[in-house]
Design an enzyme around this catalytic site. Structure first.
Site, PDB file in Angstrom:
ATOM      1  N   ASP B 254       0.807  -1.221   0.000  1.00 19.96           N
ATOM      2  CA  ASP B 254       0.000   0.000   0.000  1.00 19.96           C
ATOM      3  C   ASP B 254       0.840   1.270   0.000  1.00 19.96           C
ATOM      4  OD1 ASP B 254      -2.840  -0.894   0.006  1.00 19.96           O
ATOM      5  OD2 ASP B 254      -2.153  -2.013   1.727  1.00 19.96           O
ATOM      6  N   GLY B 261       0.748   8.573   2.100  1.00 12.33           N
ATOM      7  CA  GLY B 261       0.522  10.016   2.124  1.00 12.33           C
ATOM      8  C   GLY B 261      -0.594  10.418   1.174  1.00 12.33           C
ATOM      9  N   TYR B 338      -9.831  -0.919   2.762  1.00 14.94           N
ATOM     10  CA  TYR B 338      -9.379  -0.864   4.161  1.00 14.94           C
ATOM     11  C   TYR B 338      -9.037   0.547   4.596  1.00 14.94           C
ATOM     12  CZ  TYR B 338      -8.782  -5.742   5.639  1.00 14.94           C
ATOM     13  OH  TYR B 338      -9.002  -7.019   6.062  1.00 14.94           O
ATOM     14  N   TYR B 340      -6.450   2.361   7.564  1.00 13.41           N
ATOM     15  CA  TYR B 340      -5.381   2.168   8.542  1.00 13.41           C
ATOM     16  C   TYR B 340      -5.211   3.472   9.319  1.00 13.41           C
ATOM     17  CZ  TYR B 340      -4.225  -1.840   5.556  1.00 13.41           C
ATOM     18  OH  TYR B 340      -4.278  -3.005   4.843  1.00 13.41           O
TER      19      TYR B 340
END
Lengths: 637, 637
Positions: B254, B261, B338, B340
């Site tokens: 990822d 960023g 997803y 994070y």
């Protein structure tokens, strides 16, 4: 009990109220008894003379101070007789000492000195160890090391306000954080039965384990589903790693030898907990028949727990953010030098998280100026040797996942057996959860395996998930699981049978509560009490029946100067997580802080959900103007 | 850089400001360049044609919707051509596909369907996978499985307010918790340099890693001691465990393929964080030379963190209770399905705690009604197969413990080699911390060992503790360290070389920042980029020099229905702890909530320290009267 819980209004099903009695008679005889208190006239229903056992401990400092042998040893250490009031001792059970056996009730006195009444004694350990006979009320021996280590002459280092002020004073740059619940708390209590966010459970407390959670259930969209019949911290052992005599005797069973309930702190609002707190007291029978009460032995409160779930869609900027809440039921007990803050944390998503925070003071021993503390300990301060040790806790889980008949599977995540390049695993990426059914007590003796992220799941094989077709389960996720470092056949290994494996499973029996046995002090480990004797040859089936899972977890502590003179709290935690238990995510109905759908982003529908916390503020009144930086990530030196 | 940091007022030492450029030319050529921006006229100092590499990714949905092949596959799945606006795709890099190689810039389109614009598409996965050529801007192939799985006809399950209201509505029994700092926060910022509780560090941010912490130091009683030169999450890989083609291509890097960023969320006050928050923005250059800004990309706040330390003396009721505070620097990024939440948590006691909370939505694939998802996945909802996967993160630590020359030791707690009964270990209880110096890059390739509670310590061998005589260190304590489950020699194993071991150590080099290499998309793994090529034969010394420690940690996720349709956050955490670094406990000067000494308990001296939090309240107005329970611990059934 299960019948009564199912029909609590049917008085004919109410279990009889029975007191569990231990009597120590002058001369040393010990009796175990049961007294039925249900009727007006109590009746003794069991009375048994116990041979060679020693019940939990009750103290000894005054005897040491006046014993001529101890006074002489203090003099040799550099303490004049007139300073004997500055001598302190922590009374430990003797553990087991083969020279004295199990028939005489003994304590070992770990000796310390306070130059001043407000100076912590653990920085001035003494090098000898008196042995106290509780029946004779006298010192009957003194263990004296070959190498003598006189009283340290180091300057004291203290954590008292006076000492901190003298060393430069307190930092003044901490602004208060206020945590308030102006509308009250979200939990309710009826007697000792707590309800919160679909959870319901009874909060018990006893002298030995402290908090005991009973009859834990979850209201799953209207259906009350049982999960655990009983959860407690049932035992612990703290073996020390210095092989020199008599340090092998330092392996405290803090629950079985002293009692996590007896040693529980009375908690203070705004100190031990912040926010909106409810307290429960603990009551014990005292020797004279009266009640001893620890006020505020248990604290209960809610905490904001960060993000419960979040998702944004990158293509349309739709987003949902929902915050989590948790409930904490806590006790803190002091085992002489150490403190253990035991938290039972409940999450909205069905997870139970037992967490223990270790703080307090290292157990210390004397060290000469020119002596090397390694490898069995660390010099944490001049004259102070803190020995290596482990804290091994035993969690007792009596599951009742959708009913009493449960099974434990060991679960390892492993690669496919098929090689890279084979048709079934051509690219080599296949992996899965390999399950091993622990269907006998022998097979269930299992160790941790970090490489496979080993977990253990408690399942109800009769309760199959409608989608996944897997059985309803609660999974034990525990990552701080050191092996017992004292070797096989060692004194600790023999006495702390429960600590030989990360997990044991037994068939439930009423009187199998404490895994090192009922009476722990001075057991020799031959035979090993508790779990090893209950398991026997291990042939008993543990599949699809009423079972108990015993989980030993903890940490190995190689001390460092940062831990002295008082230890910053070190947390250790584990999870009991629902898997294939709920039909889907059970917290979808927790109100979000903010939710906007794609059609709302596009301005095509109404009803953006905005419950953003209005009490939150920007840290600086002038917003971002205080900062004027750039994103440079500075890599080249 | 080090020289400039030592004398920031000396402009002659200021490093030149250089832009790192990647250019993709029409036709597919890729150039890496450096442009020196220090002078008024920028100058190109490096310009290199890169062969067979593909830079980070930029998207593709619109092309899919109009491609005739995709329209035909949708029709076969049960979606009529007029519903193509309901078809969505997540554009992933292709990972690596040996049929297409590395020279053509490709994406794989994971296909989904929304019956309604506000219905989450991940519950309606489609079974085929178009491949997009970024240079041609066209679909160049479609992978079609042997077993076809038409569009699911299951009712949607959504987490939108409308769906929750239709399913019974939100729970109404959560009372608010307010967290406020009426006197302001305890941290300050100058530019992007933050100071808090003796800590000082610079908060950088880049397109790739997101938050980068630089130049982290601790003011130790007046002496500013460097600890880390740079800390970041440097890479991650999410391998999926289903061996069927083309799922082997699902192993997203990822950071290296998309950029933590670039994918960062703009955070909201009172949603993503509560309390008193400061935000920092992130700026990126856009294609047209302007600036793209993510507002509120980073949030910074303090939290109460429970008990910092506590001790009571059982004999005299003296007690001290001190509460802890922590500082959180957070970003949240969304990688398609997803999310994070990456938190950099600083503790007052010198501990740094990187923590990642995983939430968002499972990657899903189609499943037929009568099909078994096991063992490579779980049916989390009718028609939805969530494949097994791992999240493996790589933390890059460039230590500077008391200076740039550091060494890593692997530390295992192990029993003494001496047998039970031998004079050196008579009672068998001896154990110690066995240290292995990782003095070359080859030796430093080390795996986790749960049985020995393995840790790794970064030490400065020249900075010896005055008491313990051990070197100043920061210890990596990390317990969620699964092995890479794709097998040795597999595609993932070849491409994600950093994930083969829990720890690698390399000698510092300016351009070795990202452990899967600079350009990650479509690397074949032959040779393996990044760490394996930098390490080479591993003969380079990593002792007593400027080193980088690379730590791969994470979790293996066997999905369950509880994770659907959106996942309750699952945290994963580790610690960087000072050991033998501070002279003693560095938080003794944190003001306690309450402290009373033995002489104060006895009424023989004044000055009880009472700073109890006055905002805390009892949960129930009538105190304990609401509860009238008893301590019964209910054991017999």
């Amino acid at each position: 009990m299960l019948a009564f819980l199912a029909s609590p209004s049917d008085e004919s099903l109410r279990p009889r109220r029975v007191a569990d009695i231990v009597v120590i008679v002058k001369g040393g005889s010990v009796y175990d008894g049961l007294v039925d208190l249900t009727d007006k006239t109590p009746s003794i229903t069991k009375w048994e003379l116990m041979d060679g056992v020693q019940p939990i401990l009750q103290a000894v400092e005054h005897v040491c101070r006046t014993d001529p042998g101890v006074i002489e040893q203090c003099r040799l250490s550099g303490i004049p007789p007139e300073d004997m009031h500055k001598v302190y001792c922590d009374p430990w059970t003797i553990g087991y000492d083969e020279r004295h056996g199990s028939k005489v009730r003994l304590q070992q006195a770990l000796m310390y000195y306070r130059p001043d009444v407000d100076t912590c004694q653990y920085q001035y350990p003494l090098d000898f160890c008196p042995i106290y006979d509780a029946d004779k009320e006298a010192i009957v021996a003194i263990d004296i090391p070959k190498t003598r280590r006189p009283l340290s002459k180091a300057q004291p280092i203290d954590y008292t306000p006076k000492a901190v002020e003298a060393a430069g004073g307190y930092r003044t740059n901490l602004k208060p954080i206020n945590i308030t619940q102006p509308e009250g708390v979200s939990f309710s209590l009826r007697g000792r039965e707590l309800e919160w966010q679909n959870w319901k459970f009874h909060i018990g407390f006893n002298y030995r384990e402290g908090i005991v959670l009973n009859n834990i259930s979850f209201n799953d969209q209207g259906t009350v589903r049982p999960i655990f019949y009983r959860l407690s911290l049932a035992e612990m052992v703290v073996p020390y790693g210095n092989p020199e005599h008599p340090h092998q005797r330092k392996h405290a069973f803090d629950l079985g030898e002293y009692g996590a309930g007896y040693m529980t702190n009375s908690l203070s609002l705004g100190c031990d907990c912040k926010g909106s707190i409810h307290y429960l007291d603990a009551d014990f029978p005292a020797r004279d028949g009266t009640t001893r009460t620890i006020k505020n032995a248990i604290c209960i409160h809610e905490e904001d727990a960060g993000i419960l779930f979040k998702h944004s869609d990158f293509r349309d900027d739709s987003v949902i953010v929902t915050r989590a809440r948790r409930l904490v039921v806590q006790q803190i007990f002091t085992a002489a030098n150490y403190e253990y803050a035991v938290q039972w944390i409940f999450h909205q998503d069905g997870t139970v998280q037992p967490e223990i925070r270790l703080t307090g003071i290292l157990n210390t021993y004397a060290l000469n100026h020119d002596e090397d503390a390694g490898p069995w300990g660390t010099c944490v301060y001049p004259g102070v040797n803190a020995h290596n040790h482990q804290h091994l806790f035993c969690l007792r889980v009596n599951p009742m996942i959708d009913g009493p008949n449960n099974t434990v599977n060991m679960v390892d995540t492993v690669p496919s057996d098929e090689p890279v390049g084979s048709p079934a695993n051509f690219y080599g990426n296949a992996f899965y959860a390999k399950k091993t059914k622990l269907d006998t007590a022998a097979k269930a003796k299992t160790d941790y395996n970090g490489a496979t992220s080993r977990t253990w799941e408690m399942v109800n094989e009769a309760s199959i998930h409608p989608y996944s077709k897997k059985p309803a389960s609660y999974k034990l996720v525990s990552r701080e699981v050191p092996g017992l470092l004292p070797k096989e056949g060692s004194l600790v290994w023999k006495r702390a049978g429960f600590a030989r494996h990360a997990v044991h499973v037994t068939k439930y029996k009423d009187d199998e509560l404490w895994p090192a046995g009922r009476h722990v002090p001075q057991t020799s480990g031959e035979p090993s009490r508790g779990l090893p004797e209950w398991i026997g040859d291990g042939s008993e089936s543990t599949a699809n029946t009423d079972i108990v899972l015993w989980h030993t977890f903890g940490l190995t502590h190689i001390p460092a100067p940062e831990d002295f003179p008082v230890m910053p709290a070190e947390p250790i935690t584990l999870l009991l997580r629902p898997r294939n238990f709920f039909r889907n995510n059970p917290v979808l109905d927790v109100p979000p802080s903010y939710a906007i759908t794609p059609s709302q982003v596009a301005g095509k529908s109404e009803g953006v959900y905005d419950a953003t916390d209005k009490m939150s503020k920007l840290a600086f009144a002038n917003g971002t103007s205080e900062t004027n930086g750039n994103g440079c990530c500075g890599s080249a030196k």
